[in-house]
Design a protein around this motif. Sequence first.
Motif, PDB file in Angstrom:
ATOM      1  N   PHE A 193       1.607   3.008  -0.867  1.00  0.00           N
ATOM      2  CA  PHE A 193       1.471   2.262  -2.115  1.00  0.00           C
ATOM      3  C   PHE A 193       0.010   1.969  -2.450  1.00  0.00           C
ATOM      4  CE2 PHE A 193       1.373  -0.980   1.113  1.00  0.00           C
ATOM      5  CZ  PHE A 193       0.532  -1.966   0.611  1.00  0.00           C
ATOM      6  N   LEU A 194      -0.889   2.195  -1.500  1.00  0.00           N
ATOM      7  CA  LEU A 194      -2.314   1.953  -1.723  1.00  0.00           C
ATOM      8  C   LEU A 194      -2.995   3.191  -2.290  1.00  0.00           C
ATOM      9  CD1 LEU A 194      -3.239   0.051   1.572  1.00  0.00           C
ATOM     10  CD2 LEU A 194      -2.808  -0.931  -0.690  1.00  0.00           C
ATOM     11  N   ALA A 195      -4.099   2.967  -2.999  1.00  0.00           N
ATOM     12  CA  ALA A 195      -4.871   4.085  -3.553  1.00  0.00           C
ATOM     13  C   ALA A 195      -5.292   5.024  -2.427  1.00  0.00           C
ATOM     14  CB  ALA A 195      -6.098   3.553  -4.286  1.00  0.00           C
ATOM     15  N   ASN A 196      -5.215   6.325  -2.686  1.00  0.00           N
ATOM     16  CA  ASN A 196      -5.449   7.330  -1.663  1.00  0.00           C
ATOM     17  C   ASN A 196      -6.898   7.815  -1.685  1.00  0.00           C
ATOM     18  OD1 ASN A 196      -5.300   9.379   0.205  1.00  0.00           O
ATOM     19  ND2 ASN A 196      -3.534  10.384  -0.711  1.00  0.00           N
ATOM     20  N   PRO A 197      -7.651   7.602  -0.598  1.00  0.00           N
ATOM     21  CA  PRO A 197      -9.038   8.095  -0.536  1.00  0.00           C
ATOM     22  C   PRO A 197      -9.148   9.609  -0.658  1.00  0.00           C
ATOM     23  CG  PRO A 197      -8.612   6.485   1.186  1.00  0.00           C
ATOM     24  CD  PRO A 197      -7.284   6.837   0.589  1.00  0.00           C
ATOM     25  N   TYR A 198      -8.045  10.316  -0.463  1.00  0.00           N
ATOM     26  CA  TYR A 198      -8.062  11.781  -0.560  1.00  0.00           C
ATOM     27  C   TYR A 198      -8.556  12.240  -1.923  1.00  0.00           C
ATOM     28  CZ  TYR A 198      -6.326  16.600  -0.592  1.00  0.00           C
ATOM     29  OH  TYR A 198      -6.227  17.962  -0.690  1.00  0.00           O
ATOM     30  N   TRP A 199      -8.287  11.433  -2.965  1.00  0.00           N
ATOM     31  CA  TRP A 199      -8.660  11.836  -4.315  1.00  0.00           C
ATOM     32  C   TRP A 199     -10.080  11.415  -4.688  1.00  0.00           C
ATOM     33  CZ3 TRP A 199      -5.484  15.371  -5.417  1.00  0.00           C
ATOM     34  CH2 TRP A 199      -4.140  15.284  -5.029  1.00  0.00           C
ATOM     35  N   GLU A 212     -16.451   3.544   5.550  1.00  0.00           N
ATOM     36  CA  GLU A 212     -16.350   3.694   4.100  1.00  0.00           C
ATOM     37  C   GLU A 212     -14.893   3.819   3.647  1.00  0.00           C
ATOM     38  OE1 GLU A 212     -20.241   5.557   5.465  1.00  0.00           O
ATOM     39  OE2 GLU A 212     -18.142   5.502   6.111  1.00  0.00           O
ATOM     40  N   VAL A 213     -14.106   4.537   4.411  1.00  0.00           N
ATOM     41  CA  VAL A 213     -12.691   4.699   4.072  1.00  0.00           C
ATOM     42  C   VAL A 213     -11.949   3.387   4.282  1.00  0.00           C
ATOM     43  CG1 VAL A 213     -10.553   5.919   4.652  1.00  0.00           C
ATOM     44  CG2 VAL A 213     -12.722   7.153   4.595  1.00  0.00           C
ATOM     45  N   GLN A 214     -12.229   2.692   5.364  1.00  0.00           N
ATOM     46  CA  GLN A 214     -11.583   1.408   5.617  1.00  0.00           C
ATOM     47  C   GLN A 214     -11.897   0.408   4.513  1.00  0.00           C
ATOM     48  OE1 GLN A 214     -12.573   0.113   9.590  1.00  0.00           O
ATOM     49  NE2 GLN A 214     -11.905   2.059  10.503  1.00  0.00           N
ATOM     50  N   ASP A 215     -13.148   0.390   4.048  1.00  0.00           N
ATOM     51  CA  ASP A 215     -13.523  -0.511   2.957  1.00  0.00           C
ATOM     52  C   ASP A 215     -12.779  -0.144   1.673  1.00  0.00           C
ATOM     53  OD1 ASP A 215     -15.230  -1.814   4.668  1.00  0.00           O
ATOM     54  OD2 ASP A 215     -17.038  -0.791   3.968  1.00  0.00           O
ATOM     55  N   PHE A 216     -12.617   1.147   1.415  1.00  0.00           N
ATOM     56  CA  PHE A 216     -11.905   1.601   0.223  1.00  0.00           C
ATOM     57  C   PHE A 216     -10.436   1.174   0.274  1.00  0.00           C
ATOM     58  CE2 PHE A 216      -9.281   4.604  -2.071  1.00  0.00           C
ATOM     59  CZ  PHE A 216      -9.963   4.807  -3.258  1.00  0.00           C
ATOM     60  N   VAL A 217      -9.818   1.383   1.433  1.00  0.00           N
ATOM     61  CA  VAL A 217      -8.392   1.085   1.566  1.00  0.00           C
ATOM     62  C   VAL A 217      -8.126  -0.411   1.496  1.00  0.00           C
ATOM     63  CG1 VAL A 217      -6.419   1.191   3.153  1.00  0.00           C
ATOM     64  CG2 VAL A 217      -7.891   3.197   2.862  1.00  0.00           C
ATOM     65  N   TRP A 218      -8.984  -1.211   2.116  1.00  0.00           N
ATOM     66  CA  TRP A 218      -8.721  -2.644   2.239  1.00  0.00           C
ATOM     67  C   TRP A 218      -9.546  -3.496   1.293  1.00  0.00           C
ATOM     68  CZ3 TRP A 218      -4.470  -4.068   4.239  1.00  0.00           C
ATOM     69  CH2 TRP A 218      -3.820  -3.187   5.110  1.00  0.00           C
ATOM     70  N   GLY A 219     -10.079  -2.881   0.242  1.00  0.00           N
ATOM     71  CA  GLY A 219     -10.909  -3.618  -0.699  1.00  0.00           C
ATOM     72  C   GLY A 219     -10.158  -4.250  -1.862  1.00  0.00           C
ATOM     73  N   SER A 220      -8.849  -4.106  -1.922  1.00  0.00           N
ATOM     74  CA  SER A 220      -8.084  -4.627  -3.057  1.00  0.00           C
ATOM     75  C   SER A 220      -7.283  -5.854  -2.659  1.00  0.00           C
ATOM     76  CB  SER A 220      -7.124  -3.555  -3.583  1.00  0.00           C
ATOM     77  OG  SER A 220      -6.103  -3.288  -2.635  1.00  0.00           O
ATOM     78  N   GLU A 221      -6.962  -6.709  -3.666  1.00  0.00           N
ATOM     79  CA  GLU A 221      -6.129  -7.885  -3.418  1.00  0.00           C
ATOM     80  C   GLU A 221      -4.735  -7.469  -2.971  1.00  0.00           C
ATOM     81  OE1 GLU A 221      -6.007 -10.534  -6.689  1.00  0.00           O
ATOM     82  OE2 GLU A 221      -8.186 -10.872  -6.764  1.00  0.00           O
ATOM     83  N   ARG A 222      -4.225  -6.347  -3.480  1.00  0.00           N
ATOM     84  CA  ARG A 222      -2.907  -5.863  -3.091  1.00  0.00           C
ATOM     85  C   ARG A 222      -2.861  -5.567  -1.600  1.00  0.00           C
ATOM     86  NH1 ARG A 222      -0.607  -0.998  -6.488  1.00  0.00           N
ATOM     87  NH2 ARG A 222      -0.289  -2.745  -7.941  1.00  0.00           N
TER      88      ARG A 222
END
Length: 291
Positions: A193-199, A212-222
Amino acid sequence: MTQADSNGEVLILTGMSGAGRSTAANALEDQGWYVVDNLPPQMLKPFIELASLPEHGLERVACVVDVRGGQFFDHAREAILDLGSRGGVTVVFLDSSDDVLVRRFEQVRRPHPLQADGTLLNGIHRERELMGPIRERADVVIDSTDLNVHQLTNSVGERFTQEGSPGVALTLLSFGYKYGLPTDADMVWDMRFLANPYWSAELKDRTGLDTEVQDFVWGSERAQGFIDAQLDALRAVLEGYSEENKRFATLAIGCTGGRHRSVSTAEVVGRMLEEWPSVRVSVKHRDLGRE
């Protein structure tokens, strides 16, 4: 307190023929366990009660029981279910997929113990039917489908080096849904359900091990809201496991390919859980190396 509670730890090692019981038994011996292989089912309870007496000084005992013992369920099912309800006794079940079991038997050119005049698959299906209740009761299920001998040895060694430690040993296992659900998971988190760093062009070729990937995945309130809720639920589950004497658990964390979101989550949550008392955490990534 029963005799099996009074001294040390006891493992009952069982599972599907060809799934790696012998390898697991050797790994336990290397860790200092006293291992008895191919024990007749009728001898299981008397041996464990004898080995558990303080004067024998056997702190860690592992008994290998399987269909080679004859009519397995005439005696072994009752014994395993009874012993598995006692403190200090852990039932470990080795499993693997049918196609891998067939391949392993073909490689060693040996028939399946329950094959009789049928095919290898006939024997495997018969054994799986007989072993089903024991698998459901098992405290630990180890799926060796994707493990070679060395990986299985390491997995067993890591799980049972600290067998006598209090609390729950929790494995966080990242995986990709495209490769199938882990069959040995006790709980599953779906991170798709989280935004995919693959894109993201900058992150596509990186993995969840990268900051960098961890920050991208866990940077949202969701994402933050999800992890707060799930950790509250996980705490309640692990407390219940501890009270019910379930000392080993696997939390499988999945995303599409098992490379970005699931790996990030396992790494981040693993660091969080290191602060929890009575929880021993290990992090594994099943599909990280796949294309």
